[in-house]
Design a protein around this motif. Structure first.
Motif, mmCIF file in Angstrom:
data_model
loop_
_atom_site.group_PDB
_atom_site.id
_atom_site.type_symbol
_atom_site.label_atom_id
_atom_site.label_comp_id
_atom_site.label_asym_id
_atom_site.label_seq_id
_atom_site.Cartn_x
_atom_site.Cartn_y
_atom_site.Cartn_z
ATOM 1 N N GLY A 48 -22.863 -56.046 -61.788
ATOM 2 C CA GLY A 48 -22.441 -56.103 -60.540
ATOM 3 C C GLY A 48 -22.468 -54.435 -60.188
ATOM 4 N N VAL A 49 -22.385 -53.844 -61.057
ATOM 5 C CA VAL A 49 -22.629 -52.254 -60.516
ATOM 6 C C VAL A 49 -23.872 -51.535 -61.183
ATOM 7 N N GLY A 50 -24.896 -52.576 -61.394
ATOM 8 C CA GLY A 50 -26.163 -52.119 -61.559
ATOM 9 C C GLY A 50 -27.217 -51.793 -60.527
ATOM 10 N N ASP A 51 -28.266 -51.352 -60.682
ATOM 11 C CA ASP A 51 -29.132 -51.012 -59.627
ATOM 12 C C ASP A 51 -30.690 -51.515 -59.850
ATOM 13 N N ASP A 52 -31.303 -52.156 -59.129
ATOM 14 C CA ASP A 52 -32.546 -52.707 -59.395
ATOM 15 C C ASP A 52 -33.747 -51.809 -59.392
ATOM 16 N N VAL A 53 -33.549 -50.371 -59.422
ATOM 17 C CA VAL A 53 -34.614 -49.575 -59.815
ATOM 18 C C VAL A 53 -34.323 -49.242 -61.165
ATOM 19 N N ASN A 54 -33.402 -49.643 -61.692
ATOM 20 C CA ASN A 54 -33.344 -49.815 -63.362
ATOM 21 C C ASN A 54 -34.309 -50.529 -64.135
ATOM 22 N N PRO A 55 -34.455 -50.166 -65.357
ATOM 23 C CA PRO A 55 -35.423 -50.926 -66.115
ATOM 24 C C PRO A 55 -34.728 -52.292 -66.503
ATOM 25 N N CYS A 56 -33.420 -52.654 -66.019
ATOM 26 C CA CYS A 56 -32.713 -53.777 -66.517
ATOM 27 C C CYS A 56 -32.414 -53.757 -68.053
ATOM 28 N N SER A 57 -32.142 -52.718 -68.686
ATOM 29 C CA SER A 57 -32.086 -52.774 -70.127
ATOM 30 C C SER A 57 -30.397 -53.096 -70.123
ATOM 31 N N ARG A 58 -29.951 -53.104 -71.341
ATOM 32 C CA ARG A 58 -28.644 -53.251 -71.792
ATOM 33 C C ARG A 58 -27.658 -51.802 -70.973
ATOM 34 N N THR A 59 -28.237 -50.822 -71.220
ATOM 35 C CA THR A 59 -27.696 -49.583 -70.725
ATOM 36 C C THR A 59 -27.890 -49.140 -69.593
ATOM 37 N N ALA A 60 -28.972 -49.834 -68.670
ATOM 38 C CA ALA A 60 -29.283 -49.576 -67.519
ATOM 39 C C ALA A 60 -29.741 -50.872 -66.806
ATOM 40 N N PRO A 61 -28.580 -51.696 -66.488
ATOM 41 C CA PRO A 61 -28.824 -53.017 -65.922
ATOM 42 C C PRO A 61 -29.357 -53.013 -64.571
ATOM 43 N N CYS A 62 -30.191 -53.939 -64.244
ATOM 44 C CA CYS A 62 -30.271 -54.316 -62.633
ATOM 45 C C CYS A 62 -29.207 -54.886 -61.877
ATOM 46 N N LYS A 63 -29.367 -55.016 -60.602
ATOM 47 C CA LYS A 63 -28.076 -55.505 -59.799
ATOM 48 C C LYS A 63 -28.100 -56.902 -59.486
ATOM 49 N N THR A 64 -29.405 -57.422 -59.246
ATOM 50 C CA THR A 64 -29.595 -58.844 -58.899
ATOM 51 C C THR A 64 -30.681 -59.669 -59.673
ATOM 52 N N LEU A 65 -30.549 -60.929 -59.625
ATOM 53 C CA LEU A 65 -31.498 -61.752 -60.345
ATOM 54 C C LEU A 65 -32.973 -61.539 -60.086
ATOM 55 N N ALA A 66 -33.237 -61.265 -58.651
ATOM 56 C CA ALA A 66 -34.466 -61.045 -58.101
ATOM 57 C C ALA A 66 -35.073 -59.791 -58.597
ATOM 58 N N GLY A 67 -34.013 -58.796 -58.721
ATOM 59 C CA GLY A 67 -34.620 -57.363 -59.136
ATOM 60 C C GLY A 67 -34.902 -57.475 -60.877
ATOM 61 N N ALA A 68 -34.391 -58.527 -61.532
ATOM 62 C CA ALA A 68 -34.437 -58.369 -62.808
ATOM 63 C C ALA A 68 -35.486 -59.310 -63.364
ATOM 64 N N ILE A 69 -36.110 -60.367 -62.487
ATOM 65 C CA ILE A 69 -37.087 -61.268 -62.984
ATOM 66 C C ILE A 69 -38.417 -60.675 -63.095
ATOM 67 N N SER A 70 -38.745 -59.702 -62.316
ATOM 68 C CA SER A 70 -40.092 -59.113 -62.046
ATOM 69 C C SER A 70 -40.188 -58.099 -63.301
ATOM 70 N N LYS A 71 -39.018 -57.753 -64.088
ATOM 71 C CA LYS A 71 -39.330 -56.976 -65.362
ATOM 72 C C LYS A 71 -38.856 -57.818 -66.654
ATOM 73 N N THR A 72 -38.729 -59.107 -66.483
ATOM 74 C CA THR A 72 -38.559 -60.016 -67.615
ATOM 75 C C THR A 72 -39.755 -60.815 -67.633
ATOM 76 N N ALA A 73 -40.298 -60.694 -69.112
ATOM 77 C CA ALA A 73 -41.373 -61.598 -69.542
ATOM 78 C C ALA A 73 -41.162 -63.143 -69.383
ATOM 79 N N THR A 74 -42.392 -63.659 -69.134
ATOM 80 C CA THR A 74 -42.492 -65.110 -69.461
ATOM 81 C C THR A 74 -41.899 -65.449 -70.475
#
Length: 310
Positions: A34-60
Motif C-alpha cells: 500500500g505504500v509501494g511505488d510502481d517505479v520500483n523493481p517490485c522486490s521485497r525491499t522495494a515493492p510496487c504499489k499496484t497489481l498492474a505495476g507488478a505484472i509487467s515485472k513478473t515472469a510468466t
C-alpha cells in the motif's frame, strides 16, 4: 583493422545485453504494498504499489505477493500467473471495471486470498474469464456488485474454448446479479465449486448455461431473490452434480430447463424455505439420490426421479 573489428564486436555485445535487460528484469516472485511505488523493481525491499505495476515485472508462471494492506487496483491478466494476498488485507476496488479480467490463450491463473469490492458500482464484474486454460479462485471475497446484464457478477465465465475453473473457500455477498455465471460461447466449461457461500443475491446464485459440466459440493446459497434460484441449469448441454450443500430462503432451490436438456443430480443436499418451489422443472431433469432433505418449501418438492446409490 583488427582493433576496429574487436571494438565493433564489443559494442554489438553491449547493445545486445542492453536489449535483454527488460526480460532479465522480470522476477519469478514480486511484491506489492500500500505504500509501494510502481517505479520500483517490485522486490521485497522495494515493492510496487499496484497489481498492474507488478505484472509487467513478473515472469510468466511467476507470483505476485502482497506485503502489507492496500487497495491494489484492477488487473487484466494475459499470461500464466499467481496472485496471492495471504496475510494482510489485500483488496481490489472494482468500480467501473472488472476486478480481474483473464484473457490469455492457454494461461493458467491462480487468484487467492483477496477481497474484490465493487462498492456499489453498476459497471464491471469481480472476475471475468474470457480466455484461459485453467483458473483457480481460492479464498476470494466478492461483495457489493450492483450491475445487471453482463455486469455485477461475481465470477463470469465467457470463454470460446475449453476451460477448467475451480472456486473454493470463497464468499459472494450482496451481488445484484449472478454470483457465478458460466455462459461459454463455445467449448466446454468444467466448473468445480467447493466450500463456498453465496448470500443475499438479487438473482440466481449459480447459473449454468451452454456446455457446462459442474460439480458443486459443500456450498451454501442463502437469500437470493423471490423469483431467483440457488442453482439454475439451462440451455445447451448442462450436467451438474450437487452434493452436501444447503439452499435456503431462495425463490427456487434448483431450476432446470428453459431450453436444452440440462441434468442435475442431487446428493445429501438440504433445500428448505424456498419461496416459489424447491425444484422447478421446465424441460430439464433433476435426479435425487434419495438422501436429500427437501422440506418446508412452497411449491414442488419432487425431483424428476430417484436413483438410489449403488
Amino acid at each position: 583493422m583488427k582493433l576496429l573489428r574487436t571494438a565493433l564486436i564489443a559494442t554489438a555485445a553491449t547493445a545486445a545485453m542492453g536489449l535483454a535487460t527488460p526480460a532479465l528484469a522480470q522476477a519469478t516472485r514480486t511484491w506489492i504494498s500500500g505504500v509501494g511505488d510502481d517505479v520500483n523493481p517490485c522486490s521485497r525491499t522495494a515493492p510496487c504499489k499496484t497489481l498492474a505495476g507488478a505484472i509487467s515485472k513478473t515472469a510468466t508462471n511467476g507470483e505476485i505477493n502482497v506485503l502489507d494492506p492496500g487497495g491494489f487496483g484492477g488487473l487484466t491478466i494475459t499470461k500464466s500467473i499467481t496472485i496471492d494476498g495471504l496475510g494482510p488485507m489485500a483488496s481490489v476496488l472494482a468500480v467501473g471495471q472488472n476486478g480481474f479480467l483473464v484473457n490469455g490463450a492457454n494461461v493458467v491463473v491462480t487468484i487467492r486470498n483477496i477481497t474484490i469490492n465493487c462498492a456499489g458500482s453498476t459497471i464491471g464484474n469481480g472476475i471475468r474469464i474470457v480466455n484461459a486454460a485453467v483458473v483457480n479462485i481460492d479464498n476470494v471475497v466478492f461483495e457489493n456488485c450492483a450491475g445487471t446484464g453482463t455486469n455485477g457478477r461475481g465470477v463470469a465465465i465467457e470463454t470460446a474454448a475449453d476451460v477448467r475453473v475451480t472456486i473454493q473457500n470463497s464468499r459472494f455477498v450482496n451481488l445484484t446479479n449472478f454470483g457465478i455465471h458460466s455462459n461459454p460461447s463455445a467449448g466446454t466449461v468444467t466448473l468445480n465449486v467447493d466450500n463456498s457461500t453465496l448470500i443475499r443475491g438479487g438473482t440466481t446464485g449459480i447459473q449454468l448455461r451452454q456446455n457446462t459440466n459442474a460439480t458443486i459440493n459443500n456450498v451454501r446459497i442463502v437469500q437470493h431473490g423471490s423469483t431467483a434460484a440457488a442453482v439454475t441449469a439451462e440451455l445447451g448441454t448442462v450436467n451438474a452434480h450437487i452434493s452436501n450443500s444447503v439452499f435456503t430462503d431462495n425463490g427456487h432451490g434448483v431450476f432446470a430447463g428453459n431450453g436444452g436438456a440440462p441434468v442435475v443430480r442431487l446428493s445429501n443436499t438440504v433445500i428448505t424455505r424456498s419461496i416459489s418451489s424447491a425444484i422447478q422443472l421446465n424441460g430439464g431433469t433433476v435426479i435425487s439420490y434419495g438422501n436429500n432433505p427437501i422440506r418446508g418449501n412452497t411449491g414442488n418438492e419432487a425431483p424428476s426421479s430417484v436413483e438410489l446409490p449403488r
